[in-house]
Design a protein around this motif. Structure first.
Motif, PDB file in Angstrom:
ATOM      1  N   THR A 580       0.831  -1.201   0.000  1.00  9.97           N
ATOM      2  CA  THR A 580       0.000   0.000   0.000  1.00  9.97           C
ATOM      3  C   THR A 580       0.863   1.248   0.000  1.00  9.97           C
ATOM      4  O   THR A 580       1.662   1.458   0.911  1.00  9.97           O
ATOM      5  CB  THR A 580      -0.914   0.007   1.240  1.00  9.97           C
ATOM      6  N   SER A 586      -2.963   0.779  -4.514  1.00  8.42           N
ATOM      7  CA  SER A 586      -2.239  -0.326  -3.892  1.00  8.42           C
ATOM      8  C   SER A 586      -1.873  -1.383  -4.928  1.00  8.42           C
ATOM      9  O   SER A 586      -2.481  -1.484  -5.994  1.00  8.42           O
ATOM     10  CB  SER A 586      -3.092  -0.969  -2.800  1.00  8.42           C
ATOM     11  N   GLN A 670      -5.609   6.802  -2.446  1.00  6.94           N
ATOM     12  CA  GLN A 670      -5.259   5.408  -2.162  1.00  6.94           C
ATOM     13  C   GLN A 670      -6.478   4.511  -2.270  1.00  6.94           C
ATOM     14  O   GLN A 670      -7.514   4.770  -1.702  1.00  6.94           O
ATOM     15  CB  GLN A 670      -4.699   5.298  -0.753  1.00  6.94           C
TER      16      GLN A 670
END
Length: 671
Positions: A580, A586, A670
Motif C-alpha cells: 500500500t 495499492s 489510495q
C-alpha cells in the motif's frame, strides 16, 4: 482497492446510523407535517413544483443530455471492454433473466399507466396545435418516445455503471458515495459520503412512492370499470397497504427467491398482453408504426431532447411533462441503478451500456407503439369516448382501451394482475436497494430493515395521495431529484477519472520491462510438466500453503527492511500480498485455487490420478490475481525463488504505472 469496507466500523446492529437515521428522521418529519397540515402541504408541493420546473428545467434537460452522451462515449471507447468485476468473472444471470429484471425494475407500473393515456393526452392537448389527425398522432407518439427513450435509460445506465465499476472492480462499498472516491478519496466515508447517500435514499423513496401512487390509482380505476368499486382515496390507501404487504414478503425472500421470480412472471404476463394486442389489434399498423416511430424519434431526438420552451409557448407543457419525467427518472436512478448494478456483475462495460440503454428502450418503444398507436387509431376511427375518458380520468385509459378488443374481461383482469405484480416488484426492489444504501453497501442485512423501508414506501405514497393526489407525488419527485442531479454529475467525474487511472495501469503493464526470472528460468522439462499437470484442489492448496505464501512473506519482509514509504502485509489464510502506497493505488499479488474443466488431450501420466478418478472433468490451477482481478495464468510448479521473481515482475509494472500517473499530475487517492 479496499480490502475491508471502512463503513463496517461505523455500523450499529447491521445498519449505518449516519445514513439510516437522518433519512428516516427527514421522512418522518415530512410525513408528519403532511398529515397535520394536509391543505398547506398540497399547496406547498404545488408551489415547489412550479418553482423548480420553471427555474431549473434547463438544468434537468442539459444534465440528461450529458448523461446520454457520456454513456455512448464510454461504450465506444477502449474502456468498453473493461469487465465489471475481476477480469475473468462471468455474469451471474443469463441474458433473459437479466433483461426481465431490468424491465420490471426500471419500468413496471409506468408502462401500464402511460402507454394508452399519454399518447391520447398529447393528441387532445398538444404542445403545438396541428390540423390533421395524422400530424397530431405522429407528434403524440414522438413525444411519448422522448419521455420513455434513451434519455431516461441513460440516467439509469450511468448510475448503475458508477456503482458496478467502483463496487465490483475496485472493491468499494456498493453505495452512491463510492463514485466520488477518485475525487475526494477516503472522505467518502465521512459526512460528505453520508449526505450523498441520504440524498439517494430520499430520491429513491419518493420516486418509488410516486409509482405506487400511479399503480394504486390505476388498480382502483380498473376495479371501478370492471366491478363498480368506488374510486376514492380510501380504496387506494387500502390497495397500497395490501400490496405493500405482498412487497414486504417478496423483499424478505430476497433477490433470487422473490424479486427475480416476480420479474420473470412480470415479463411473461406483459409479453402475453402485448402479443394479444398485436394479434387482435391493427397488426400491420403496429409494425409499420414501430418502424416509422423509431425514425421520427431519431430525427427529432436532439431538437426535442434539448427543448425547454424559450422560443415558444411550450414551457408550461414541457414543465408539466418533460421536466417531470426527467425528475422522475432521476429520482428512480439510485434505486434502479443499484439494482441493475447488482444483477450485472461480470459483464463488460460495453455490454452493460448497450444492454441497459438499448434493449429495454426497444422493448418500451414496441410496447408504446402497440398500445399508443392502436389507441390513436381507435380515436381516429370515431371512438372519441376513449379520448374523453382519458381526459377526465387518465388511470382508466388502459381498461377503456382493452374493452374495445375481444375477451376484454379476461385481458382487463390480466392487466390488473400485471399492475399488482409490477407494483410489488417496484416496491420490493426499492426497499432492498434503500436497505443496502443505509447499511453502507452491505448486501446481507437484518430482515427488519427491509420490512421498515417497504412499509415506509407505502406510508409515504398513502400520505402524499391524501395531501394532494398524484400532483403532490409528482412535485415531491421533481423536488427530490434536483440535489441528486448534482450528485450524478460529480459521480460522472469520478467515473471518468477512475477509468483514466485504470488506463494508465494498463499502459504501465504494457511498457514496463520484465525482470528476468519467474517461470522463464524454470527448467523446460519441469515447466512442461507444470503446464500439462492437472492437480486436485488439495494439491494446489498445499502448493499455496508451502511454497507461494512463504515466497510472498519473504517479499514483504524485504520491503519492510528497506523502510520504504509503503506498508506491506500478507492476508492470513491466503497467499495474498498487499503493498500500500500512501495516496496512490495499492499493489496486490494473490495466488488463488481456481477450478477448470480438464481438456480431453490431458496426458494421463502427468495427471493427478486420484483427482481424475474423483472428478475426471475438473482440475485446479494456482492462478495469479492482481488488483484488477484474475490474470488467468497458472504458477503451479514454480519454486519459491521463481514466484518471488514473478511478484517482482508485476510490482515493476505497477511502479511503472505510478510513474506515468505522477507525470500526469493526477494521482488517485489510495485505493
Amino acid at each position: 482497492m479496499q480490502q475491508k469496507n471502512p463503513l463496517e466500523d461505523q455500523m450499529t446492529k447491521g445498519y449505518l446510523p449516519a445514513t439510516f437515521l437522518p433519512a428516516a428522521i427527514i421522512i418522518i418529519i415530512l410525513v408528519s407535517l403532511t398529515v397535520i397540515f394536509p391543505d398547506q402541504a398540497g399547496t406547498t408541493f404545488s408551489n415547489l413544483n412550479g418553482f423548480i420546473t420553471k427555474s431549473f428545467g434547463w438544468f434537468y434537460t442539459l444534465s440528461v443530455v450529458i448523461f446520454l452522451s457520456v454513456c455512448l462515449i464510454i461504450a465506444f471507447s477502449k474502456f468498453g471492454q473493461t469487465r465489471l468485476g475481476a477480469d475473468n468473472e462471468k455474469p451471474r444471470y443469463n441474458f433473459m433473466s437479466w433483461v426481465a429484471m431490468l424491465f420490471s425494475a426500471g419500468m413496471g407500473i409506468g408502462l401500464l399507466f402511460f402507454s394508452v393515456g399519454e399518447p391520447i393526452l398529447h393528441y387532445i392537448t398538444p404542445p403545438i396545435a396541428l390540423e390533421s389527425h395524422d400530424q397530431l398522432a405522429k407528434q403524440a407518439v414522438n413525444l411519448t418516445f422522448l419521455h420513455w427513450g434513451l434519455h431516461g435509460w441513460a440516467i439509469y445506465t450511468i448510475i448503475g455503471l458508477c456503482l458496478a465499476y467502483f463496487g465490483f472492480r475496485h472493491g468499494l462499498p456498493l453505495t452512491i458515495r463510492s463514485a466520488l472516491y477518485p475525487l475526494i478519496g477516503d472522505r467518502i466515508y465521512g459526512p460528505i459520503g453520508h449526505i450523498v447517500d441520504v440524498t439517494a435514499v430520499l430520491g429513491t423513496l419518493f420516486g418509488v412512492a410516486t409509482s405506487l401512487g400511479f399503480g394504486a390509482s390505476q388498480i382502483n380505476s380498473g376495479l371501478n370499470f370492471l366491478f363498480d368499486v368506488p374510486v376514492s382515496n380510501t380504496v387506494q390507501i387500502f390497495l397500497i397497504i395490501g400490496i405493500s404487504g405482498l412487497a414486504t414478503i417478496s423483499v424478505v425472500a430476497g433477490l433470487d427467491a422473490g424479486i427475480k421470480r416476480l420479474s420473470e412472471i412480470n415479463l411473461i404476463l406483459a409479453l402475453g398482453l402485448l402479443v394479444f394486442v398485436v394479434a387482435l389489434g391493427p397488426t400491420v399498423l403496429i409494425f409499420s408504426g414501430f418502424t416509422e416511430n423509431i425514425g421520427n424519434y431519431l430525427s427529432a431526438i436532439i431538437d426535442r431532447g434539448m427543448r425547454v420552451g424559450v422560443y415558444s409557448d411550450e414551457d408550461g407543457w414541457i414543465n408539466s411533462w418533460t421536466i417531470f419525467y426527467w425528475g422522475w427518472w432521476i429520482s428512480w436512478s439510485p434505486f434502479v441503478g443499484m439494482f441493475i448494478a447488482r444483477i450485472s456483475r461480470g459483464r463488460t462495460i460495453r455490454e452493460f451500456i448497450f444492454g441497459v440503454l438499448f434493449v429495454p428502450t426497444l422493448l418500451v418503444f414496441f410496447w408504446m407503439t402497440t398500445f399508443g398507436n392502436t389507441a390513436l387509431d381507435m380515436v381516429g376511427n370515431g371512438f372519441e369516448e376513449l379520448a374523453l375518458q382519458v381526459k377526465d380520468n387518465m388511470p382508466i385509459a388502459l381498461f377503456v382501451f382493452l374493452d374495445q378488443l375481444p375477451f376484454s374481461m379476461i385481458t382487463s383482469i390480466l392487466a390488473l394482475v400485471l399492475i399488482v405484480t409490477f407494483f410489488v416488484t417496484s416496491s420490493d426492489s426499492g426497499s432492498l436497494v434503500i436497505d443496502i444504501i443505509t447499511s453502507g453497501g452491505r448486501i446481507e442485512n437484518p430482515v427488519w430493515q427491509r420490512i421498515f423501508w417497504a412499509v415506509t414506501q407505502g406510508v409515504v405514497a398513502a400520505v402524499l395521495l391524501l395531501a394532494g393526489g398524484l400532483g403532490a407525488l409528482q412535485a415531491a419527485t421533481v423536488a427530490m431529484a434536483l440535489p441528486f442531479t448534482v450528485v450524478i454529475l460529480f459521480s460522472i467525474g469520478g467515473l471518468l477519472r477512475g477509468l483514466s487511472m485504470e488506463g494508465r495501469i494498463a499502459q504501465g503493464a504494457e511498457t514496463a520491462p520484465d525482470i528476468v526470472g519467474g517461470g522463464v528460468n524454470m527448467p523446460w522439462r519441469l515447466r512442461l510438466n507444470a503446464i500439462l499437470a492437472h492437480p486436485s484442489k488439495e494439491a494446489v492448496i498445499e502448493f499455496i500453503d508451502t511454497v507461494a505464501r512463504p515466497a510472498l512473506v519473504d517479499v514483504m519482509d524485504e520491503i519492510k527492511s528497506h523502510d520504504v514509504c509503503c506498508k506491506s502485509y500478507v492476508v492470513e489464510g491466503k497467499a495474498d500480498l498487499w503493498i500500500t502506497h500512501e495516496g496512490e493505488p495499492s499493489f496486490r499479488f494473490a495466488v488463488i485455487p481456481t477450478s477448470h474443466q480438464a481438456p480431453v488431450f490431458a496426458i494421463e501420466a502427468a495427471t493427478d490420478n486420484d483427482n481424475m478418478l474423483e472428478n475426471p472433468d475438473t482440475y485446479y490451477r494456482a492462478e495469479v490475481s492482481l488488483s484488477s482481478g484474475g490474470q488467468e495464468y497458472d504458477i503451479f510448479g514454480y519454486n519459491k525463488e521463481q514466484i518471488i521473481h514473478e511478484v517482482l515482475n508485476q510490482y515493476n509494472r505497477h511502479m511503472h504505472y505510478l510513474n506515468i500517473s505522477r507525470e500526469y499530475h493526477n494521482p488517485l487517492e489510495q485505493e
